[in-house]
Design a protein around this motif. Sequence first.
Motif, PDB file in Angstrom:
ATOM      1  N   LEU A 234      11.993  -1.592   7.690  1.00 38.99           N
ATOM      2  CA  LEU A 234      11.094  -2.743   7.687  1.00 38.99           C
ATOM      3  C   LEU A 234      10.611  -2.935   6.395  1.00 38.99           C
ATOM      4  CD1 LEU A 234       9.943  -2.413  11.347  1.00 38.99           C
ATOM      5  CD2 LEU A 234      11.621  -3.854  10.752  1.00 38.99           C
ATOM      6  N   ILE A 235      10.384  -4.156   5.777  1.00 37.87           N
ATOM      7  CA  ILE A 235       9.854  -3.863   4.322  1.00 37.87           C
ATOM      8  C   ILE A 235       8.625  -4.858   4.568  1.00 37.87           C
ATOM      9  CG2 ILE A 235      10.102  -4.732   1.926  1.00 37.87           C
ATOM     10  CD1 ILE A 235      13.295  -4.492   2.395  1.00 37.87           C
ATOM     11  N   GLY A 236       7.477  -4.077   3.795  1.00 38.36           N
ATOM     12  CA  GLY A 236       6.245  -4.757   3.876  1.00 38.36           C
ATOM     13  C   GLY A 236       5.705  -4.839   2.224  1.00 38.36           C
ATOM     14  N   ASN A 237       5.352  -6.167   1.799  1.00 32.24           N
ATOM     15  CA  ASN A 237       5.011  -6.448   0.577  1.00 32.24           C
ATOM     16  C   ASN A 237       3.705  -6.952   0.596  1.00 32.24           C
ATOM     17  OD1 ASN A 237       4.896  -7.502  -2.145  1.00 32.24           O
ATOM     18  ND2 ASN A 237       6.119  -9.209  -1.862  1.00 32.24           N
ATOM     19  N   TYR A 238       2.981  -5.940  -0.191  1.00 29.49           N
ATOM     20  CA  TYR A 238       1.447  -6.204  -0.084  1.00 29.49           C
ATOM     21  C   TYR A 238       0.837  -6.719  -1.261  1.00 29.49           C
ATOM     22  CZ  TYR A 238       1.405  -1.425  -2.034  1.00 29.49           C
ATOM     23  OH  TYR A 238       1.563  -0.151  -2.868  1.00 29.49           O
ATOM     24  N   HIS A 239       1.749  -6.999  -2.458  1.00 32.30           N
ATOM     25  CA  HIS A 239       1.333  -7.974  -3.695  1.00 32.30           C
ATOM     26  C   HIS A 239       0.279  -7.470  -4.462  1.00 32.30           C
ATOM     27  CE1 HIS A 239       3.097 -10.840  -0.658  1.00 32.30           C
ATOM     28  NE2 HIS A 239       3.879 -11.359  -1.869  1.00 32.30           N
ATOM     29  N   TYR A 240       0.401  -5.999  -4.491  1.00 28.86           N
ATOM     30  CA  TYR A 240      -0.607  -5.246  -5.525  1.00 28.86           C
ATOM     31  C   TYR A 240      -2.217  -5.439  -4.805  1.00 28.86           C
ATOM     32  CZ  TYR A 240       2.939  -4.289  -8.892  1.00 28.86           C
ATOM     33  OH  TYR A 240       4.048  -3.799  -8.995  1.00 28.86           O
ATOM     34  N   ASP A 241      -2.283  -5.629  -3.534  1.00 27.60           N
ATOM     35  CA  ASP A 241      -3.688  -5.766  -2.802  1.00 27.60           C
ATOM     36  C   ASP A 241      -3.923  -4.953  -1.627  1.00 27.60           C
ATOM     37  OD1 ASP A 241      -5.696  -6.808  -1.277  1.00 27.60           O
ATOM     38  OD2 ASP A 241      -5.092  -8.844  -1.834  1.00 27.60           O
ATOM     39  N   ILE A 242      -4.726  -3.882  -1.922  1.00 33.26           N
ATOM     40  CA  ILE A 242      -4.972  -2.667  -1.056  1.00 33.26           C
ATOM     41  C   ILE A 242      -5.604  -3.132   0.415  1.00 33.26           C
ATOM     42  CG2 ILE A 242      -5.168  -1.094  -2.770  1.00 33.26           C
ATOM     43  CD1 ILE A 242      -8.386  -1.101  -1.872  1.00 33.26           C
ATOM     44  N   ALA A 243      -6.192  -4.295   0.510  1.00 37.55           N
ATOM     45  CA  ALA A 243      -6.746  -5.224   1.775  1.00 37.55           C
ATOM     46  C   ALA A 243      -5.381  -5.574   2.520  1.00 37.55           C
ATOM     47  CB  ALA A 243      -7.691  -6.129   1.402  1.00 37.55           C
ATOM     48  N   GLU A 244      -4.551  -6.104   1.767  1.00 32.35           N
ATOM     49  CA  GLU A 244      -3.096  -6.758   2.434  1.00 32.35           C
ATOM     50  C   GLU A 244      -2.393  -5.555   2.717  1.00 32.35           C
ATOM     51  OE1 GLU A 244       0.509  -9.808   1.109  1.00 32.35           O
ATOM     52  OE2 GLU A 244      -1.153  -9.576  -0.011  1.00 32.35           O
ATOM     53  N   GLU A 245      -2.347  -4.316   2.158  1.00 33.19           N
ATOM     54  CA  GLU A 245      -1.399  -3.147   2.493  1.00 33.19           C
ATOM     55  C   GLU A 245      -2.172  -2.802   3.906  1.00 33.19           C
ATOM     56  OE1 GLU A 245      -0.045   0.935   0.751  1.00 33.19           O
ATOM     57  OE2 GLU A 245      -2.293   0.584   0.682  1.00 33.19           O
ATOM     58  N   GLU A 246      -3.598  -2.706   4.105  1.00 35.59           N
ATOM     59  CA  GLU A 246      -4.236  -2.221   5.070  1.00 35.59           C
ATOM     60  C   GLU A 246      -3.707  -3.204   6.307  1.00 35.59           C
ATOM     61  OE1 GLU A 246      -8.705  -2.444   6.773  1.00 35.59           O
ATOM     62  OE2 GLU A 246      -8.567  -1.794   4.788  1.00 35.59           O
ATOM     63  N   ASN A 247      -3.700  -4.397   6.212  1.00 37.52           N
ATOM     64  CA  ASN A 247      -3.216  -5.176   7.149  1.00 37.52           C
ATOM     65  C   ASN A 247      -1.791  -5.064   7.810  1.00 37.52           C
ATOM     66  OD1 ASN A 247      -3.926  -7.385   9.085  1.00 37.52           O
ATOM     67  ND2 ASN A 247      -2.627  -8.766   7.856  1.00 37.52           N
ATOM     68  N   LEU A 248      -0.965  -4.550   6.621  1.00 36.01           N
ATOM     69  CA  LEU A 248       0.395  -4.493   7.062  1.00 36.01           C
ATOM     70  C   LEU A 248       0.404  -3.103   7.764  1.00 36.01           C
ATOM     71  CD1 LEU A 248       2.240  -5.455   3.803  1.00 36.01           C
ATOM     72  CD2 LEU A 248       2.559  -6.498   5.808  1.00 36.01           C
ATOM     73  N   ILE A 249      -0.286  -2.062   7.436  1.00 39.62           N
ATOM     74  CA  ILE A 249      -0.429  -0.915   8.009  1.00 39.62           C
ATOM     75  C   ILE A 249      -0.644  -0.936   9.550  1.00 39.62           C
ATOM     76  CG2 ILE A 249      -1.384   1.291   8.035  1.00 39.62           C
ATOM     77  CD1 ILE A 249      -1.284   1.363   5.022  1.00 39.62           C
ATOM     78  N   ARG A 250      -1.782  -1.667   9.821  1.00 33.08           N
ATOM     79  CA  ARG A 250      -2.349  -1.785  11.169  1.00 33.08           C
ATOM     80  C   ARG A 250      -1.009  -2.570  12.030  1.00 33.08           C
ATOM     81  NH1 ARG A 250      -6.305  -4.328   9.441  1.00 33.08           N
ATOM     82  NH2 ARG A 250      -7.929  -2.176   9.694  1.00 33.08           N
ATOM     83  N   ASN A 251      -0.386  -3.530  11.225  1.00 33.18           N
ATOM     84  CA  ASN A 251       0.555  -4.149  12.190  1.00 33.18           C
ATOM     85  C   ASN A 251       1.581  -3.551  12.564  1.00 33.18           C
ATOM     86  OD1 ASN A 251      -1.365  -6.690  12.285  1.00 33.18           O
ATOM     87  ND2 ASN A 251      -0.320  -7.699  10.361  1.00 33.18           N
ATOM     88  N   TYR A 252       2.257  -2.945  11.326  1.00 35.24           N
ATOM     89  CA  TYR A 252       3.367  -2.184  11.468  1.00 35.24           C
ATOM     90  C   TYR A 252       3.256  -0.786  12.225  1.00 35.24           C
ATOM     91  CZ  TYR A 252       6.401  -4.768   8.201  1.00 35.24           C
ATOM     92  OH  TYR A 252       6.941  -5.534   7.670  1.00 35.24           O
ATOM     93  N   LEU A 253       2.122  -0.221  12.269  1.00 34.34           N
ATOM     94  CA  LEU A 253       1.728   0.882  13.364  1.00 34.34           C
ATOM     95  C   LEU A 253       1.685   0.363  14.743  1.00 34.34           C
ATOM     96  CD1 LEU A 253      -1.053   2.947  11.517  1.00 34.34           C
ATOM     97  CD2 LEU A 253       1.499   3.495  11.906  1.00 34.34           C
ATOM     98  N   ALA A 254       1.706  -0.511  15.211  1.00 40.06           N
ATOM     99  CA  ALA A 254       1.663  -1.322  16.475  1.00 40.06           C
ATOM    100  C   ALA A 254       3.030  -1.013  16.979  1.00 40.06           C
ATOM    101  CB  ALA A 254       1.056  -2.759  16.520  1.00 40.06           C
ATOM    102  N   TYR A 255       4.072  -1.215  16.199  1.00 37.61           N
ATOM    103  CA  TYR A 255       5.596  -1.139  16.601  1.00 37.61           C
ATOM    104  C   TYR A 255       6.053   0.268  16.600  1.00 37.61           C
ATOM    105  CZ  TYR A 255       5.900  -6.094  15.797  1.00 37.61           C
ATOM    106  OH  TYR A 255       5.777  -7.386  15.865  1.00 37.61           O
TER     107      TYR A 255
END
Length: 339
Positions: free
Chosen positions: A103-124
């Motif tokens: 599963l690939i998450g692209n956070y566009h060099y934005d640590i806030a966007e990365e934080e959101n991706l981590i939160r969402n993916y950990l739910a899986y």
Amino acid sequence: MSRTGSRTTGRPTLAEVARLSGVSPITASRALRGVSTVAPELAQKVMAAAATLGYVANPAARALASARSQSVVVLIPSLSNQLFIDTLEAIHEVMRPRGLEVLIGNYHYDIAEEENLIRNYLAYQPCGMLLTGFERSEASRQMLAASQVPCVHMMELGGEDDALSVGFSQHAAGRAAARHLIERGRRRLGFIAAQLDPRVMQRAEGFRQALAEAGLQAAELEVLDPQPSSIGLGGTLFSRLLARAPDVDGIFFCNDDLAQGAVLQALREGIEVPRRVAMVGFNDLPASAHMVPRLTSIRTPRAAVGRGAAQALLALLDGKRVAAGQQDLGFELMVRESS
């Protein structure tokens, strides 16, 4: 209710796929995940049965049953950068034979966007994560620690004491570029960078350190722009540096696309490379060896980083003892006509 559907959803079930193909549910599951230990003829029967029934796997149910999914999350800062495309391809090559979904998450060099991706993916409930670098929010660090999901860091060395990292020294790469230009007799050395992510700034620091040691550092020869790196921006920043410092005679670019743009801009303006100004890029992208003049660049082990990080994560998932630390894969200076 459909005869072939599950009792709750009406969708075909794994048990029905197994029954139609004449294998056990475990074998059917492994075949559908692409696990290489399943005999090809059995895998073919399972795939045919799944196609006949219109079966689609339910990863959420699988995660609930096993407490972990069969997914590996890979978080990268860009999908437009060839560097990360090569890395992702290598990760897939390692994970696919094990039947693991990437599963690939692209956070566009934005640590806030990365934080959101981590939160969402950990739910899986992923079974593992591959992370780019070490800079992330405190909330992200806390979530990762609490999840106890095995993690391997890519592209950088260092970071937390207990972290596994596979990459190379960005700082040393910057030093190598500076030393090469100095050895070529250049004395007014510039640095052009875009994006300005942590790895770019590590290269900048290595470049500055080598110049300072040679007594050549000059802050006015740096052009730093937060925009995404591109060929077009490279030409613009090259012209900006020349307007500010016409006597610059060597330039290190934080990415090859910037350097490629500068080579093209120099051609338009009649500026001879390397006689008038030498150029060194970074990453050694495929087009760099075909520029006119051919571009000197630092070749990075982007595919090897992906492969090594994936293999290290598999070792963790297999319960093998993997010592926390750094796998330094190094880099190579590719000297060509531009310097």
